[in-house]
Write a protein that holds these residues in place. Structure first.
Motif, PDB file in Angstrom:
ATOM      1  N   PHE A 199       0.852  -1.187   0.000  1.00 13.45           N
ATOM      2  CA  PHE A 199       0.000   0.000   0.000  1.00 13.45           C
ATOM      3  C   PHE A 199       0.888   1.238   0.000  1.00 13.45           C
ATOM      4  CE2 PHE A 199       0.818  -0.597   4.479  1.00 13.45           C
ATOM      5  CZ  PHE A 199       0.759   0.656   5.071  1.00 13.45           C
ATOM      6  N   SER A 200       0.358   2.314  -0.551  1.00  8.84           N
ATOM      7  CA  SER A 200       1.080   3.572  -0.642  1.00  8.84           C
ATOM      8  C   SER A 200       0.046   4.688  -0.631  1.00  8.84           C
ATOM      9  CB  SER A 200       1.911   3.628  -1.932  1.00  8.84           C
ATOM     10  OG  SER A 200       2.799   4.719  -1.946  1.00  8.84           O
ATOM     11  N   GLU A 201       0.407   5.885  -0.158  1.00  9.12           N
ATOM     12  CA  GLU A 201      -0.606   6.914   0.035  1.00  9.12           C
ATOM     13  C   GLU A 201      -1.263   7.394  -1.248  1.00  9.12           C
ATOM     14  OE1 GLU A 201       3.214   9.208   1.313  1.00  9.12           O
ATOM     15  OE2 GLU A 201       2.671   7.116   1.000  1.00  9.12           O
ATOM     16  N   PHE A 202      -0.548   7.353  -2.350  1.00 11.04           N
ATOM     17  CA  PHE A 202      -1.098   7.708  -3.653  1.00 11.04           C
ATOM     18  C   PHE A 202      -0.092   7.327  -4.727  1.00 11.04           C
ATOM     19  CE2 PHE A 202      -0.055  11.872  -1.446  1.00 11.04           C
ATOM     20  CZ  PHE A 202       1.265  11.930  -1.834  1.00 11.04           C
ATOM     21  N   GLY A 203      -0.466   7.533  -5.980  1.00 11.88           N
ATOM     22  CA  GLY A 203       0.465   7.322  -7.076  1.00 11.88           C
ATOM     23  C   GLY A 203       1.098   8.653  -7.470  1.00 11.88           C
ATOM     24  N   ARG A 204       1.556   8.738  -8.709  1.00 13.08           N
ATOM     25  CA  ARG A 204       2.166   9.981  -9.209  1.00 13.08           C
ATOM     26  C   ARG A 204       1.385  10.455 -10.440  1.00 13.08           C
ATOM     27  NH1 ARG A 204       5.291  10.909  -4.950  1.00 13.08           N
ATOM     28  NH2 ARG A 204       6.293  12.571  -6.170  1.00 13.08           N
ATOM     29  N   ARG A 205       1.528  11.711 -10.775  1.00 13.52           N
ATOM     30  CA  ARG A 205       0.863  12.244 -11.955  1.00 13.52           C
ATOM     31  C   ARG A 205       1.431  11.599 -13.223  1.00 13.52           C
ATOM     32  NH1 ARG A 205      -0.650  16.571  -8.829  1.00 13.52           N
ATOM     33  NH2 ARG A 205      -2.494  17.726  -9.571  1.00 13.52           N
ATOM     34  N   PRO A 206       0.592  11.410 -14.228  1.00 13.04           N
ATOM     35  CA  PRO A 206       1.080  10.811 -15.474  1.00 13.04           C
ATOM     36  C   PRO A 206       2.146  11.656 -16.175  1.00 13.04           C
ATOM     37  CG  PRO A 206      -1.296  10.626 -15.342  1.00 13.04           C
ATOM     38  CD  PRO A 206      -0.876  11.526 -14.222  1.00 13.04           C
ATOM     39  N   GLY A 230      12.634  16.338 -13.708  1.00 15.11           N
ATOM     40  CA  GLY A 230      12.935  14.918 -13.914  1.00 15.11           C
ATOM     41  C   GLY A 230      12.231  14.010 -12.937  1.00 15.11           C
ATOM     42  N   GLY A 231      11.058  14.444 -12.467  1.00 20.36           N
ATOM     43  CA  GLY A 231      10.295  13.637 -11.521  1.00 20.36           C
ATOM     44  C   GLY A 231       8.818  13.706 -11.815  1.00 20.36           C
ATOM     45  N   THR A 232       8.023  13.252 -10.868  1.00 25.31           N
ATOM     46  CA  THR A 232       6.570  13.286 -10.997  1.00 25.31           C
ATOM     47  C   THR A 232       5.972  13.773  -9.693  1.00 25.31           C
ATOM     48  OG1 THR A 232       6.502  10.935 -10.377  1.00 25.31           O
ATOM     49  CG2 THR A 232       6.366  11.455 -12.722  1.00 25.31           C
ATOM     50  N   ASP A 233       4.854  14.462  -9.786  1.00 24.35           N
ATOM     51  CA  ASP A 233       4.197  15.007  -8.603  1.00 24.35           C
ATOM     52  C   ASP A 233       3.077  14.087  -8.136  1.00 24.35           C
ATOM     53  OD1 ASP A 233       5.895  17.254  -8.649  1.00 24.35           O
ATOM     54  OD2 ASP A 233       4.641  18.201 -10.196  1.00 24.35           O
ATOM     55  N   HIS A 234       2.458  14.458  -7.025  1.00 19.72           N
ATOM     56  CA  HIS A 234       1.451  13.607  -6.397  1.00 19.72           C
ATOM     57  C   HIS A 234       0.279  13.351  -7.327  1.00 19.72           C
ATOM     58  CE1 HIS A 234       2.914  15.168  -2.188  1.00 19.72           C
ATOM     59  NE2 HIS A 234       3.870  14.585  -2.892  1.00 19.72           N
ATOM     60  N   GLY A 235      -0.099  12.086  -7.426  1.00 19.26           N
ATOM     61  CA  GLY A 235      -1.189  11.681  -8.291  1.00 19.26           C
ATOM     62  C   GLY A 235      -2.289  10.973  -7.531  1.00 19.26           C
ATOM     63  N   THR A 236      -2.971  10.079  -8.194  1.00 18.71           N
ATOM     64  CA  THR A 236      -4.117   9.410  -7.563  1.00 18.71           C
ATOM     65  C   THR A 236      -3.860   7.908  -7.475  1.00 18.71           C
ATOM     66  OG1 THR A 236      -5.201   9.449  -9.731  1.00 18.71           O
ATOM     67  CG2 THR A 236      -5.778  11.189  -8.186  1.00 18.71           C
ATOM     68  N   GLY A 237      -4.502   7.126  -8.326  1.00 16.26           N
ATOM     69  CA  GLY A 237      -4.417   5.675  -8.213  1.00 16.26           C
ATOM     70  C   GLY A 237      -3.045   5.122  -8.570  1.00 16.26           C
ATOM     71  N   ALA A 238      -2.759   3.958  -8.030  1.00 16.18           N
ATOM     72  CA  ALA A 238      -1.496   3.261  -8.298  1.00 16.18           C
ATOM     73  C   ALA A 238      -1.719   1.762  -8.130  1.00 16.18           C
ATOM     74  CB  ALA A 238      -0.400   3.753  -7.356  1.00 16.18           C
ATOM     75  N   PRO A 239      -0.846   0.928  -8.690  1.00 19.36           N
ATOM     76  CA  PRO A 239      -1.040  -0.512  -8.558  1.00 19.36           C
ATOM     77  C   PRO A 239      -0.733  -1.014  -7.159  1.00 19.36           C
ATOM     78  CG  PRO A 239       0.995  -0.048  -9.737  1.00 19.36           C
ATOM     79  CD  PRO A 239       0.297   1.259  -9.559  1.00 19.36           C
ATOM     80  N   VAL A 240      -1.411  -2.070  -6.783  1.00 19.22           N
ATOM     81  CA  VAL A 240      -1.153  -2.794  -5.538  1.00 19.22           C
ATOM     82  C   VAL A 240      -0.684  -4.198  -5.905  1.00 19.22           C
ATOM     83  CG1 VAL A 240      -2.265  -3.899  -3.546  1.00 19.22           C
ATOM     84  CG2 VAL A 240      -2.728  -1.490  -4.063  1.00 19.22           C
ATOM     85  N   PHE A 241       0.409  -4.653  -5.279  1.00 22.94           N
ATOM     86  CA  PHE A 241       0.909  -6.006  -5.452  1.00 22.94           C
ATOM     87  C   PHE A 241       0.278  -6.898  -4.387  1.00 22.94           C
ATOM     88  CE2 PHE A 241       4.193  -3.279  -7.130  1.00 22.94           C
ATOM     89  CZ  PHE A 241       4.765  -3.966  -8.191  1.00 22.94           C
ATOM     90  N   VAL A 242      -0.210  -8.062  -4.807  1.00 23.19           N
ATOM     91  CA  VAL A 242      -0.692  -9.073  -3.875  1.00 23.19           C
ATOM     92  C   VAL A 242      -0.016 -10.384  -4.247  1.00 23.19           C
ATOM     93  CG1 VAL A 242      -2.684 -10.294  -2.932  1.00 23.19           C
ATOM     94  CG2 VAL A 242      -2.913  -7.892  -3.596  1.00 23.19           C
ATOM     95  N   MET A 243       0.723 -10.963  -3.303  1.00 19.88           N
ATOM     96  CA  MET A 243       1.490 -12.174  -3.577  1.00 19.88           C
ATOM     97  C   MET A 243       1.174 -13.245  -2.540  1.00 19.88           C
ATOM     98  SD  MET A 243       5.266 -10.468  -4.171  1.00 19.88           S
ATOM     99  CE  MET A 243       6.022 -12.104  -4.383  1.00 19.88           C
ATOM    100  N   GLY A 244       1.331 -14.500  -2.925  1.00 18.95           N
ATOM    101  CA  GLY A 244       1.160 -15.599  -1.982  1.00 18.95           C
ATOM    102  C   GLY A 244       0.991 -16.914  -2.703  1.00 18.95           C
ATOM    103  N   GLY A 245       1.190 -17.997  -1.982  1.00 12.54           N
ATOM    104  CA  GLY A 245       1.097 -19.325  -2.581  1.00 12.54           C
ATOM    105  C   GLY A 245      -0.284 -19.674  -3.077  1.00 12.54           C
ATOM    106  N   LYS A 246      -1.311 -19.090  -2.479  1.00 11.64           N
ATOM    107  CA  LYS A 246      -2.688 -19.357  -2.894  1.00 11.64           C
ATOM    108  C   LYS A 246      -3.351 -18.140  -3.545  1.00 11.64           C
ATOM    109  CE  LYS A 246      -2.830 -23.627  -1.518  1.00 11.64           C
ATOM    110  NZ  LYS A 246      -2.943 -24.736  -2.498  1.00 11.64           N
TER     111      LYS A 246
END
Length: 400
Positions: free
Chosen positions: A312-319, A325-341
């Protein structure tokens, strides 16, 4: 159970309340510690929360490589096609995530696209507070979203969660039994007197609270030391990053028998307003290599099938990249979910970057409140509704 140094300390009422914010008293435990037969009959999954501090850039993490707008919005920050790790017809990984490819190919990695919440707030402090408490944008809750959930776990171990990185965050409150383990695990276990408090002018009720805190921490330390006495070495080699040590400590603790409902790790900072390319690449490399090693270690110890890792992270970055050479505060971002099942794959719609909002942001696709509710109801199989009673995700996180 947050540990302190052994020096005497005379807490003010405010300090005591701050200590108590993440520390609830363990229910009465006899001097002969009661964890000899502590494995619950119905074993629930261990959830390992990984906080990507600062706001991870989703578009260079999970790249919509077929969209021309991606390259136009990021003339210097885009990842070249020949470097991308293709995942399918639309998306690719940043090359620094190479170490996660075996998890992806094994179908044990789910990628939830463009996760966010309604009426997003782009302040670090407020947005992470929303993620940690599962509040609405205009709602202020005092405790983390896990605090009221943990008592429903029927966990018979003397601890519900261990924080290995960052603040208590989602575990902050007064109902869970949380141990914040700062620094080196072996050094922590060597501490014999975690608290040595003087009561000063505190009321009798505050004095009792201090005693409960002391007992709670000492019980937790004693329990971990008991497990440590029979610890078997972890064979997996972990990367020598501080975050790699956090992951290694999870593998060690679970191998020792600390199969708790929650562990929390933290990596950062992803707040890449300037000079993003190298910083982001290194952070993703640290994350991927550490999680890969954790997966291997937990497979070896037999815990991987009963584990779910979630970022989890507080937000994504602007497109659109900025002029530094960077990006400013954005909205949605991907979430990683890992596990054997975990039911691997990509979930959620890929955002069309030609359809940005008036302030050049994306609109979120999946609501993180629903993700949390799926963890509660599907992963832990608890009959408990989070604040606002969000519906679970419209898909399953786990295989049958």
């Amino acid at each position: 159970m947050k540990h302190n140094t052994s020096r005497a300390f005379n807490p003010t009422r405010r300090c005591l309340l701050q200590l108590g914010a993440g520390l609830a008293a363990i229910h009465a435990v006899s001097p002969v510690l009661a964890w000899a037969d502590s494995t619950p009959k119905a074993r629930r999954k261990t959830v390992i929360l990984v906080q990507l501090q600062g706001g991870n850039d989703g578009l260079n993490t999970l790249i919509p490589y077929r969209q021309d707008s991606y390259y136009a919005l990021r003339p210097t920050l885009h990842i070249n096609k020949e470097q991308q790790l293709t995942l399918g017809d639309e998306l690719a990984f940043h090359p620094s995530l190479q170490a996660l490819m075996p998890s992806w190919e094994a179908g044990q990695l789910a990628l939830l696209q463009n996760v966010g919440y309604p009426s997003p707030i782009l302040s670090h402090f407020r947005s992470i507070e929303i993620w940690e408490t599962a509040s609405a944008s205009d709602q202020y809750l005092k405790s983390g979203w896990l605090d009221p959930v943990l008592p429903h776990m029927a966990n018979r171990l003397p601890c519900d969660a261990i924080v290995l990185g960052g603040a208590l965050g989602p575990l902050n409150g007064t109902r869970g039994r949380v141990l914040a383990l700062d620094g080196n695990l072996d050094q922590f276990l060597k501490r014999q007197h975690v608290f040595n408090m003087q009561y000063g002018q505190q009321s009798s009720g505050e004095q009792q609270a201090i005693v409960r805190l002391q007992q709670q921490v000492n019980q937790g330390v004693a329990w971990l030391n008991k497990l440590h006495d029979s610890e078997q070495p972890v064979k997996t080699t972990f990367p020598r990053y501080p975050f790699g040590t956090q992951a290694s400590n999870v593998a060690r603790l679970m191998g020792m028998g600390a199969e708790l409902p929650v562990y929390k790790l933290a990596l950062g900072s992803f707040d890449t307003h300037r000079g993003q390319a190298n910083t982001h690449a290194q952070l993703l490399k640290v994350f991927a290599e550490s999680m890969s090693a954790l997966r291997i270690a937990l497979i070896d110890s037999g815990h991987w099938d009963n584990t779910l890792v979630m970022t989890f992270s507080e937000f994504g970055r602007r497109p659109k990249e900025n002029g530094s050479g960077g990006t400013d505060h954005g909205t949605g971002a991907p979430v990683f979910v890992m596990g054997g099942k975990v039911k691997g794959g990509v979930y959620g719609d890929t955002f069309d970057l030609s359809q940005l909002t008036d302030n050049d942001n994306m609109t979120y696709g999946l609501d993180f409140h629903s993700l949390y509710q799926s963890v509660v109801s599907e992963v832990w199989q608890l009959d408990y509704a989070l604040p606002g009673k969000p519906a679970p995700l419209p898909f399953k996180l786990l295989t049958a």
